[in-house]
Enzyme design. Structure first.
Site, short mmCIF file in Angstrom:
data_model
loop_
_atom_site.label_atom_id
_atom_site.label_comp_id
_atom_site.label_asym_id
_atom_site.label_seq_id
_atom_site.Cartn_x
_atom_site.Cartn_y
_atom_site.Cartn_z
N GLU A 255 0.81 -1.22 0.00
CA GLU A 255 0.00 0.00 0.00
C GLU A 255 0.85 1.27 0.00
O GLU A 255 0.90 2.01 1.00
CB GLU A 255 -0.99 -0.02 1.17
N GLU A 359 -4.76 -8.90 -0.72
CA GLU A 359 -5.13 -8.68 0.69
C GLU A 359 -6.60 -8.31 0.82
O GLU A 359 -7.12 -7.50 0.06
CB GLU A 359 -4.27 -7.58 1.32
#
Length: 514
Positions: A255, A359
């Protein structure tokens, strides 16, 4: 008394298995006041995931899980001649229309997962890992491994917290790797009939390499440390190789958008797509190649799909980066706000680069309870997202933590969430959430190298599906019924005929046929 009752129930179920009344160990349900139930496992008993073996001509197997009462319930079906029944919801399967090949399904070997598994007795640990990776389990084929710490650790750390150590002389794996990651990855591999493909992802470089001097908060990697950071990642692969663990892929950053947010609460590091392109093309790609890890696939982004296609376009416009990039990794957390069509747009523009969902978890929103034992809605959320992703060129789907405690941790930043398996240390039990079965309906019956094929659902009102041709020649169709009504189904494969069956209200169903 509770443990004695559990033992007695387990014994009776085992007797039933022995007498052939059931085809696999059944779920022992426990209700916690939610919409459905969990299945309880301990050191002496755990339910199985049924395996579909050879099928006679014209035969099929239906595996169903329902909100009301079922987990992996088996029904045998037989193809019949074509019918024009107006009472049935018709589904047409076309194996001649083919799309992407499947990489697999899996979850993450985080520090928190290992810490929780270690709280169980050895036999309970074994049952937990077999549930995910064994032939009697849901047969995960992918595993994600953080490079160093993440928020799902008991503290923030990296492998070289010694400022100015440009030669990485102090680089070393930690107790988290040696006690809570490596042993469980190796043990899981021993239960698996296939190699587990490992994906590595870093959350942050050491603080001394970053603009803000911290592992969290808004900060980016200083350009003077790009090469040191690339060598750090290669060193991670070397260390794990010494434990006979090898990786199929790496993402340069978990991220990357998080590290661009002021006061971000846990491990992060900010990147722009232009910076990531430069790092991959000039540092990471060449370093992995020179270190003997050139076969490790580099996947960019590892972030929300709302960044597509612009992030990928920017990185892949860099000629050196494009040489090393194999695919793009996406997370699910903003999918409600971003249509899945952005995945198809990426595929259409970059057909030679695969997409992998890396994820997902439930209970991450501020208004949600972190752990919700027995939530059927969370199964539906998972299953719907997996179907949506697969139907838009995604090659596989990875959950987040393999196991967490009843609070949804440990997590040093207090970022507690849910997991498909919840560990109760005090009772030496673990609980398979409905989400576990959501994942199993796909991972168990859509093996690696399956190919997505055409499916046409006439009724798509709270009803969703996806279809695959497997390497063994069988076909798998997964159907989610989110409505409160049973649905009579006629599944038509023009090469084989029609199957008639019912998808119960609020159910997830997998059909396997030859």
């Amino acid at each position: 008394m509770a443990n004695f009752n559990f033992f007695c129930t387990s014994f009776l179920v085992s007797i039933l298995v022995y007498r052939g009344v059931v085809v696999a160990n059944d779920c022992i349900p426990r209700h916690y006041g939610k919409s459905s139930f969990v299945c309880v496992c301990n050191a002496t008993y755990c339910d199985d995931s049924p395996t579909v073996g050879d099928l006679a001509a014209g035969q099929a197997t239906l595996i169903s899980s329902t909100r009301a009462d079922a987990r992996f319930r088996i029904t045998n079906l037989t193809f019949v001649g074509f019918s024009n029944s107006l009472l049935a919801n018709q589904i047409f399967i076309d194996p001649s229309v083919q799309y992407q090949k499947i990489l697999g399904f899996g979850g993450a070997f985080t520090d928190a997962a290992g810490i929780n598994i270690a709280k169980l007795s050895i036999l309970a640990q074994q049952n937990l890992l077999k549930s995910y990776f064994g032939s009697e389990g849901i047969e995960y084929g992918l595993g994600r491994v953080p490079i160093g710490g993440s928020d799902f650790s008991t503290l923030a750390y990296t492998y070289d917290d010694f400022p100015g150590d440009n030669n990485l002389a102090n680089f070393s794996l930690t107790k988290e790797d040696l006690f809570f990651k490596i042993p469980y990855i190796s043990w899981a591999q021993s239960f698996s009939a296939k190699p587990i493909k490992l994906l590595a992802s870093p959350w942050s470089a050491p603080a001394w390499m970053k603009s803000n001097g911290k592992l969290n908060g808004k900060g980016y990697l200083l350009q003077e440390y790009y090469q040191v950071w690339a060598e750090y990642i290669a060193r991670f692969f070397e260390e794990y190789k010494s434990h006979n663990l090898h990786f199929f892929a790496v993402t340069p950053q978990n991220e990357p958008s998080d590290g661009n947010i002021p006061d971000f609460p846990f491990n992060c590091m900010g990147w722009t797509p232009e910076q990531q392109a430069m790092f991959v093309g000039l540092n990471l790609g060449p370093t992995l190649e020179a270190s003997g890890f050139g076969s490790v696939k580099i996947m960019i982004m590892d972030d929300q799909r709302l960044l597509l296609p612009k992030w990928a376009e920017s990185v892949l416009s860099h000629p050196l980066a494009k040489k090393y990039v194999a695919g793009v990794a996406v997370h699910w957390y903003t999918d409600l706000f971003t249509p899945a069509t952005v995945l198809t747009k990426f595929h259409e523009k970059f057909p030679d680069h695969f997409i992998l969902a890396t994820e997902a978890c439930e209970g991450d929103k501020p208004w949600q309870p972190a752990v919700s034992l027995g939530s059927w809605e969370r199964l539906e959320s998972y299953a719907h997202n997996i179907i949506e992703d697969l139907n838009h060129w995604v090659t596989g789907w990875m959950d987040w933590n393999l196991a967490l405690d009843e609070r949804g941790g440990p997590n040093w930043a207090g970022n507690f969430v849910d997991s498909p398996i919840i560990v109760n240390k005090a009772r030496d039990e673990f609980y398979k959430q409905p989400m576990f079965y959501a994942l199993g309906h796909f991972s168990k019956y859509i093996p690696e190298d399956s190919v997505r094929i055409g499916i046409d659902l006439i009724d798509n009102s709270n009803f969703f599906g996806t279809a695959f041709k497997r390497p063994d020649g069988k076909h798998t169709v997964v159907l989610l019924n989110r409505s409160n009504e049973d649905k009579l189904i006629m599944l038509v494969d023009r090469e084989r005929g029609a199957l008639e069956f019912t998808c119960p209200a609020r159910s997830l169903n997998t059909v396997v046929y030859g």
